[in-house]
Design a protein around this motif. Structure first.
Motif, PDB file in Angstrom:
ATOM      1  N   GLY A  50       1.059  -1.147  -0.054  1.00 33.68           N
ATOM      2  CA  GLY A  50       0.081  -0.089   0.094  1.00 33.68           C
ATOM      3  C   GLY A  50       0.820   1.370  -0.073  1.00 33.68           C
ATOM      4  N   GLY A  51       2.280   1.313   0.468  1.00 29.26           N
ATOM      5  CA  GLY A  51       2.718   2.343   0.607  1.00 29.26           C
ATOM      6  C   GLY A  51       3.517   2.577  -0.789  1.00 29.26           C
ATOM      7  N   GLY A  52       3.428   2.093  -1.753  1.00 26.48           N
ATOM      8  CA  GLY A  52       4.106   2.451  -3.245  1.00 26.48           C
ATOM      9  C   GLY A  52       5.018   1.319  -3.502  1.00 26.48           C
ATOM     10  N   GLY A  53       5.863   0.925  -3.067  1.00 27.16           N
ATOM     11  CA  GLY A  53       6.567  -0.175  -3.488  1.00 27.16           C
ATOM     12  C   GLY A  53       6.925  -0.307  -4.993  1.00 27.16           C
ATOM     13  N   SER A  54       6.582  -1.142  -5.850  1.00 21.90           N
ATOM     14  CA  SER A  54       6.573  -1.155  -6.980  1.00 21.90           C
ATOM     15  C   SER A  54       5.745  -0.381  -7.530  1.00 21.90           C
ATOM     16  CB  SER A  54       6.553  -2.755  -7.705  1.00 21.90           C
ATOM     17  OG  SER A  54       5.206  -3.195  -7.223  1.00 21.90           O
ATOM     18  N   SER A  55       5.830   0.285  -8.888  1.00 19.54           N
ATOM     19  CA  SER A  55       4.948   1.187  -9.542  1.00 19.54           C
ATOM     20  C   SER A  55       3.686   0.310 -10.307  1.00 19.54           C
ATOM     21  CB  SER A  55       5.545   2.246 -10.375  1.00 19.54           C
ATOM     22  OG  SER A  55       6.406   1.433 -11.394  1.00 19.54           O
ATOM     23  N   PRO A  56       2.624   0.585 -10.307  1.00 14.86           N
ATOM     24  CA  PRO A  56       1.623  -0.007 -10.726  1.00 14.86           C
ATOM     25  C   PRO A  56       1.890   0.384 -12.321  1.00 14.86           C
ATOM     26  CG  PRO A  56       0.727   2.118  -9.699  1.00 14.86           C
ATOM     27  CD  PRO A  56       2.085   1.935  -9.461  1.00 14.86           C
ATOM     28  N   THR A  57       1.246  -0.601 -13.273  1.00 10.51           N
ATOM     29  CA  THR A  57       1.398  -0.280 -14.539  1.00 10.51           C
ATOM     30  C   THR A  57       0.429   0.896 -15.054  1.00 10.51           C
ATOM     31  OG1 THR A  57      -0.453  -1.909 -14.950  1.00 10.51           O
ATOM     32  CG2 THR A  57       1.482  -2.792 -15.113  1.00 10.51           C
ATOM     33  N   THR A  58       0.902   1.450 -16.191  1.00 10.83           N
ATOM     34  CA  THR A  58      -0.058   2.438 -16.657  1.00 10.83           C
ATOM     35  C   THR A  58      -1.464   2.186 -17.011  1.00 10.83           C
ATOM     36  OG1 THR A  58       2.021   3.324 -17.563  1.00 10.83           O
ATOM     37  CG2 THR A  58      -0.025   4.426 -18.279  1.00 10.83           C
ATOM     38  N   VAL A  95     -17.742 -13.867 -13.870  1.00 14.79           N
ATOM     39  CA  VAL A  95     -17.684 -12.513 -13.509  1.00 14.79           C
ATOM     40  C   VAL A  95     -18.157 -11.447 -14.739  1.00 14.79           C
ATOM     41  CG1 VAL A  95     -16.168 -12.557 -11.653  1.00 14.79           C
ATOM     42  CG2 VAL A  95     -15.323 -11.776 -13.783  1.00 14.79           C
ATOM     43  N   SER A  96     -18.942 -10.737 -14.520  1.00 17.29           N
ATOM     44  CA  SER A  96     -19.321  -9.645 -15.500  1.00 17.29           C
ATOM     45  C   SER A  96     -19.448  -8.329 -15.262  1.00 17.29           C
ATOM     46  CB  SER A  96     -20.679 -10.321 -16.403  1.00 17.29           C
ATOM     47  OG  SER A  96     -21.035  -9.379 -17.421  1.00 17.29           O
ATOM     48  N   PRO A  97     -18.784  -7.583 -15.766  1.00 17.43           N
ATOM     49  CA  PRO A  97     -17.832  -7.470 -16.774  1.00 17.43           C
ATOM     50  C   PRO A  97     -16.417  -8.008 -16.268  1.00 17.43           C
ATOM     51  CG  PRO A  97     -18.059  -5.422 -16.064  1.00 17.43           C
ATOM     52  CD  PRO A  97     -19.150  -5.995 -15.312  1.00 17.43           C
ATOM     53  N   GLN A  98     -15.623  -8.570 -17.103  1.00 19.37           N
ATOM     54  CA  GLN A  98     -14.209  -8.842 -16.762  1.00 19.37           C
ATOM     55  C   GLN A  98     -13.151  -7.746 -16.462  1.00 19.37           C
ATOM     56  OE1 GLN A  98     -13.749 -12.616 -19.299  1.00 19.37           O
ATOM     57  NE2 GLN A  98     -13.127 -13.288 -17.045  1.00 19.37           N
ATOM     58  N   SER A  99     -13.484  -6.672 -17.058  1.00 17.68           N
ATOM     59  CA  SER A  99     -12.657  -5.583 -17.100  1.00 17.68           C
ATOM     60  C   SER A  99     -13.507  -4.289 -16.998  1.00 17.68           C
ATOM     61  CB  SER A  99     -11.970  -5.307 -18.538  1.00 17.68           C
ATOM     62  OG  SER A  99     -11.169  -4.228 -18.581  1.00 17.68           O
ATOM     63  N   VAL A 100     -13.170  -3.390 -15.963  1.00 22.59           N
ATOM     64  CA  VAL A 100     -13.549  -2.345 -15.499  1.00 22.59           C
ATOM     65  C   VAL A 100     -12.761  -0.999 -15.209  1.00 22.59           C
ATOM     66  CG1 VAL A 100     -16.003  -3.398 -14.607  1.00 22.59           C
ATOM     67  CG2 VAL A 100     -14.004  -2.753 -12.949  1.00 22.59           C
ATOM     68  N   SER A 101     -13.253   0.016 -15.343  1.00 22.08           N
ATOM     69  CA  SER A 101     -12.418   1.317 -14.843  1.00 22.08           C
ATOM     70  C   SER A 101     -13.145   1.855 -13.608  1.00 22.08           C
ATOM     71  CB  SER A 101     -12.352   2.262 -16.087  1.00 22.08           C
ATOM     72  OG  SER A 101     -11.559   1.654 -17.149  1.00 22.08           O
ATOM     73  N   VAL A 102     -12.507   2.395 -12.605  1.00 22.43           N
ATOM     74  CA  VAL A 102     -13.053   3.137 -11.546  1.00 22.43           C
ATOM     75  C   VAL A 102     -12.047   4.428 -11.186  1.00 22.43           C
ATOM     76  CG1 VAL A 102     -11.734   1.597  -9.845  1.00 22.43           C
ATOM     77  CG2 VAL A 102     -13.811   2.902  -9.173  1.00 22.43           C
ATOM     78  N   PRO A 103     -12.957   5.497 -11.050  1.00 18.04           N
ATOM     79  CA  PRO A 103     -11.889   6.682 -10.791  1.00 18.04           C
ATOM     80  C   PRO A 103     -11.073   6.404  -9.509  1.00 18.04           C
ATOM     81  CG  PRO A 103     -14.193   7.388 -10.963  1.00 18.04           C
ATOM     82  CD  PRO A 103     -14.044   5.816 -11.124  1.00 18.04           C
ATOM     83  N   GLN A 104      -9.911   7.166  -9.326  1.00 17.52           N
ATOM     84  CA  GLN A 104      -9.138   7.269  -8.087  1.00 17.52           C
ATOM     85  C   GLN A 104     -10.231   7.189  -6.983  1.00 17.52           C
ATOM     86  OE1 GLN A 104      -5.978   9.927  -8.159  1.00 17.52           O
ATOM     87  NE2 GLN A 104      -4.605   8.599  -6.887  1.00 17.52           N
ATOM     88  N   GLY A 105     -10.051   6.469  -6.047  1.00 14.72           N
ATOM     89  CA  GLY A 105     -10.952   6.881  -4.841  1.00 14.72           C
ATOM     90  C   GLY A 105     -12.057   6.127  -4.682  1.00 14.72           C
ATOM     91  N   GLY A 106     -12.448   5.474  -5.875  1.00 16.95           N
ATOM     92  CA  GLY A 106     -13.635   4.854  -6.094  1.00 16.95           C
ATOM     93  C   GLY A 106     -13.559   3.433  -5.607  1.00 16.95           C
ATOM     94  N   ASN A 138     -11.536   1.706  -0.688  1.00 16.74           N
ATOM     95  CA  ASN A 138     -11.297   2.859  -1.668  1.00 16.74           C
ATOM     96  C   ASN A 138      -9.857   2.413  -2.514  1.00 16.74           C
ATOM     97  OD1 ASN A 138     -12.716   4.095   0.569  1.00 16.74           O
ATOM     98  ND2 ASN A 138     -13.043   5.487  -1.255  1.00 16.74           N
ATOM     99  N   LEU A 139      -9.963   2.457  -3.689  1.00 17.60           N
ATOM    100  CA  LEU A 139      -8.846   2.392  -4.664  1.00 17.60           C
ATOM    101  C   LEU A 139      -8.304   3.597  -4.886  1.00 17.60           C
ATOM    102  CD1 LEU A 139     -10.881  -0.198  -6.928  1.00 17.60           C
ATOM    103  CD2 LEU A 139      -9.061  -0.896  -5.336  1.00 17.60           C
ATOM    104  N   THR A 140      -7.087   3.789  -4.463  1.00 20.43           N
ATOM    105  CA  THR A 140      -6.165   4.854  -4.569  1.00 20.43           C
ATOM    106  C   THR A 140      -5.122   4.977  -5.285  1.00 20.43           C
ATOM    107  OG1 THR A 140      -5.140   4.499  -2.455  1.00 20.43           O
ATOM    108  CG2 THR A 140      -7.066   5.695  -1.990  1.00 20.43           C
ATOM    109  N   ALA A 141      -4.347   3.786  -5.609  1.00 17.32           N
ATOM    110  CA  ALA A 141      -3.121   3.702  -6.558  1.00 17.32           C
ATOM    111  C   ALA A 141      -3.724   3.817  -7.844  1.00 17.32           C
ATOM    112  CB  ALA A 141      -2.589   2.717  -6.068  1.00 17.32           C
TER     113      ALA A 141
END
Length: 142
Positions: free
Chosen positions: A19-27, A58-69, A113-116
């Motif tokens: 949660g503290g950064g570590g490896s950077s997430p993919t773009t 699962v449906s959908p298998q790919s979603v987008s959520v705004p930061q903090g959502g 909340n998804l913040t990264a």
């Protein structure tokens, strides 16, 4: 009871380490979005829903959520599912997803909340190789 303490301790270590950064997430990349509903009790106020259907997928298998959502998993299958972040079995890529956990038939639960920014894979912990129970959540800037 000792195994529960071990699991909780391991989860805390993973959450702190990831949660503290570590490896950077993919773009983040463009992906289909799930259904959004306003409200949500915290953070970005957006909750995206992923449904586990009666077909065990699962449906959908790919979603987008705004930061903090957040993401709500709804289990419409007759079987229980234990939803968790990738990779299996460490579940460290996106710790807020691990708050969903075990869902009995008919139950739903919302992630933290998804913040990264980046992408987070998810799967059913008890069926980690079943592609129908795997997916990707992309966290994008608001």
């Amino acid at each position: 009871m000792d195994w529960r303490i071990s699991v909780l301790a391991a989860g805390a270590v993973v959450a702190v380490a990831c949660g503290g950064g570590g490896s950077s997430p993919t773009t983040p990349s463009s992906s289909g979005s799930g259904s959004s509903s306003g409200g949500g009790s915290t953070g970005g106020g957006t909750t995206v829903t992923i449904t586990i259907g009666s077909n065990g997928a699962v449906s959908p298998q790919s979603v987008s959520v705004p930061q903090g959502g957040r993401v709500t998993f709804v289990n419409n299958d007759s079987r229980a599912h234990d939803m968790a972040s990738d990779p299996h079995p460490a579940h460290g890529d996106c710790p807020p997803l691990n708050q969903v956990g075990f869902l009995t038939a008919g139950q739903s639960r919302t992630s933290g909340n998804l913040t990264a920014l980046g992408t987070c894979g998810f799967h059913d912990h008890n069926q980690p190789s079943v592609a129908a129970l795997q997916g990707v959540i992309t966290v994008v800037a608001p």
